[in-house]
Design an enzyme around this catalytic site. Sequence first.
Site, PDB file in Angstrom:
ATOM      1  N   LEU A  30      49.628 -41.832  73.387  1.00  0.00           N
ATOM      2  CA  LEU A  30      49.174 -42.277  72.062  1.00  0.00           C
ATOM      3  C   LEU A  30      48.650 -43.709  72.075  1.00  0.00           C
ATOM      4  O   LEU A  30      49.101 -44.554  72.840  1.00  0.00           O
ATOM      5  CB  LEU A  30      50.327 -42.166  71.054  1.00  0.00           C
ATOM      6  CG  LEU A  30      50.905 -40.761  70.855  1.00  0.00           C
ATOM      7  CD1 LEU A  30      51.941 -40.766  69.719  1.00  0.00           C
ATOM      8  CD2 LEU A  30      49.812 -39.727  70.558  1.00  0.00           C
ATOM      9  N   HIS A  34      45.423 -42.599  67.373  1.00  0.00           N
ATOM     10  CA  HIS A  34      46.360 -41.558  66.928  1.00  0.00           C
ATOM     11  C   HIS A  34      47.175 -42.051  65.733  1.00  0.00           C
ATOM     12  O   HIS A  34      47.407 -41.302  64.774  1.00  0.00           O
ATOM     13  CB  HIS A  34      47.320 -41.185  68.064  1.00  0.00           C
ATOM     14  CG  HIS A  34      46.668 -40.566  69.268  1.00  0.00           C
ATOM     15  ND1 HIS A  34      46.592 -41.209  70.479  1.00  0.00           N
ATOM     16  CD2 HIS A  34      46.059 -39.372  69.451  1.00  0.00           C
ATOM     17  CE1 HIS A  34      45.980 -40.423  71.366  1.00  0.00           C
ATOM     18  NE2 HIS A  34      45.642 -39.306  70.765  1.00  0.00           N
ATOM     19  N   LYS A 147      36.410 -38.926  66.578  1.00  0.00           N
ATOM     20  CA  LYS A 147      36.147 -39.257  67.981  1.00  0.00           C
ATOM     21  C   LYS A 147      35.730 -38.008  68.760  1.00  0.00           C
ATOM     22  O   LYS A 147      34.847 -38.048  69.594  1.00  0.00           O
ATOM     23  CB  LYS A 147      37.401 -39.898  68.579  1.00  0.00           C
ATOM     24  CG  LYS A 147      37.514 -39.872  70.081  1.00  0.00           C
ATOM     25  CD  LYS A 147      36.607 -40.872  70.721  1.00  0.00           C
ATOM     26  CE  LYS A 147      36.819 -41.036  72.203  1.00  0.00           C
ATOM     27  NZ  LYS A 147      37.065 -39.849  72.976  1.00  0.00           N
TER      28      LYS A 147
END
Length: 287
Positions: A30, A34, A147
Site C-alpha cells: 500500500l 490506496h 490510475k
Amino acid sequence: MQILENLEQLTAYRQQRTGRVGFVPTMGALHAGHVSLVDIARQFSDDIIVSLFVNPTQFNEASDYEHYPRTFESDSAMCLAAGVDAVFCPPVEVMYPRDEVEVAVDVPALTRELEGEKRPGHFQGVCRVVAKLFNMVQPDVAVFGEKDYQQLAVIRAMVAGLAMPIQIIAGPTVREQDGLAMSSRNRRLSDEDRPKALGLYKALTRGVEMLTHAHETDAATVEAAMRDVMLAHEVEVEYAVVRDPVTLARLDLNDAQATREQNAVLLVAGRLGDVRLIDNMTCKISM
Ligand code: AMP
C-alpha cells in the site's frame, strides 16, 4: 481493526454490519494512492473493508507475480492508521480452492486492446477475483483508482452488465511530488531508472498540452509526440494512445461530425528493465 483471513471470519464480520459497507480491493504494498481510496470510501460508508490479495490469475508473467512486493506488516499498519475497520487477507487456497472449476467473467469489448492485448488473460483474472470478492464481501460501495483506467472501465461494465448491486466510485490518481503516479511497482525501480520513469508523466502532460493549448487535432501526431518523450527518457514504449474516455475506442479528432468539445483519455504503458508501468490523464479537447 479486524484481520480476516478466511470466509468464515469474513462472513461473520459482514453479518454484524448494519450500515453501509465500503470496499477497497488491493494487492497490498500500500501507498498513499490506496489510502486516498480509503478516504473516499469513508465518505460513502459506515464500515470500510480493504482486501490485500496478490491475485495470481491476473498476472500473465510468472516473474511479475513472484516479484510483486508483499508487505503485510506495513500494509496492516497503514490500514489501521487510515481508519479501516477490517482487512481481508486470504491465502490463495481460500480464493482459489484446489478443486474449484474455473469460471470466466469477460468484458470482451473493453479488453481486446491496450492492457488486454499486452497482458493476455489479465482482465479475465481481474474480473474473476473482483466478482468473487464482491460476492464474499457484499459491499454497498467499492472504490477503484483512475490510475488503472481501463480496469475501472471494465469493472464498471461488469457491474452494470451483471446487475451487481454495488456502487462503483472512482478515485483520482495520486502522484509523487515530481508527477510519477504512485504504484506498488515503483519500489522495484532502480535508482538509475527512477528518474526515467518520469517519462510516462511527461509524455502525458505533453499530450494534454498539445490537445488543449496547441489545439492539435491529429491523434497520431499527439501519440508520436508522447512516444518520443518516453523514448527520450529511455522508457521501452508499449503504447501511447489517445482514446475515447468511455469506450476506449480510437478518436477521430478530424471527424466533422464530432462536437466542438470532445473528452479524451491519454494512456501510456512502458517498461524500465523488468518493471512495467502504466499511467493516464483525461482532458477536454477544444477544436
Ligand atoms: P493495486 O493494489 O495496484 O491492485 O491497486 C488497488 C487499487 O488502488 C486499484 O483500484 C488501483 O487503481 C488503485 N491505485 C493504485 N495506484 C493508485 C494511485 N497512484 N492513485 C490512486 N489509486 C491508485
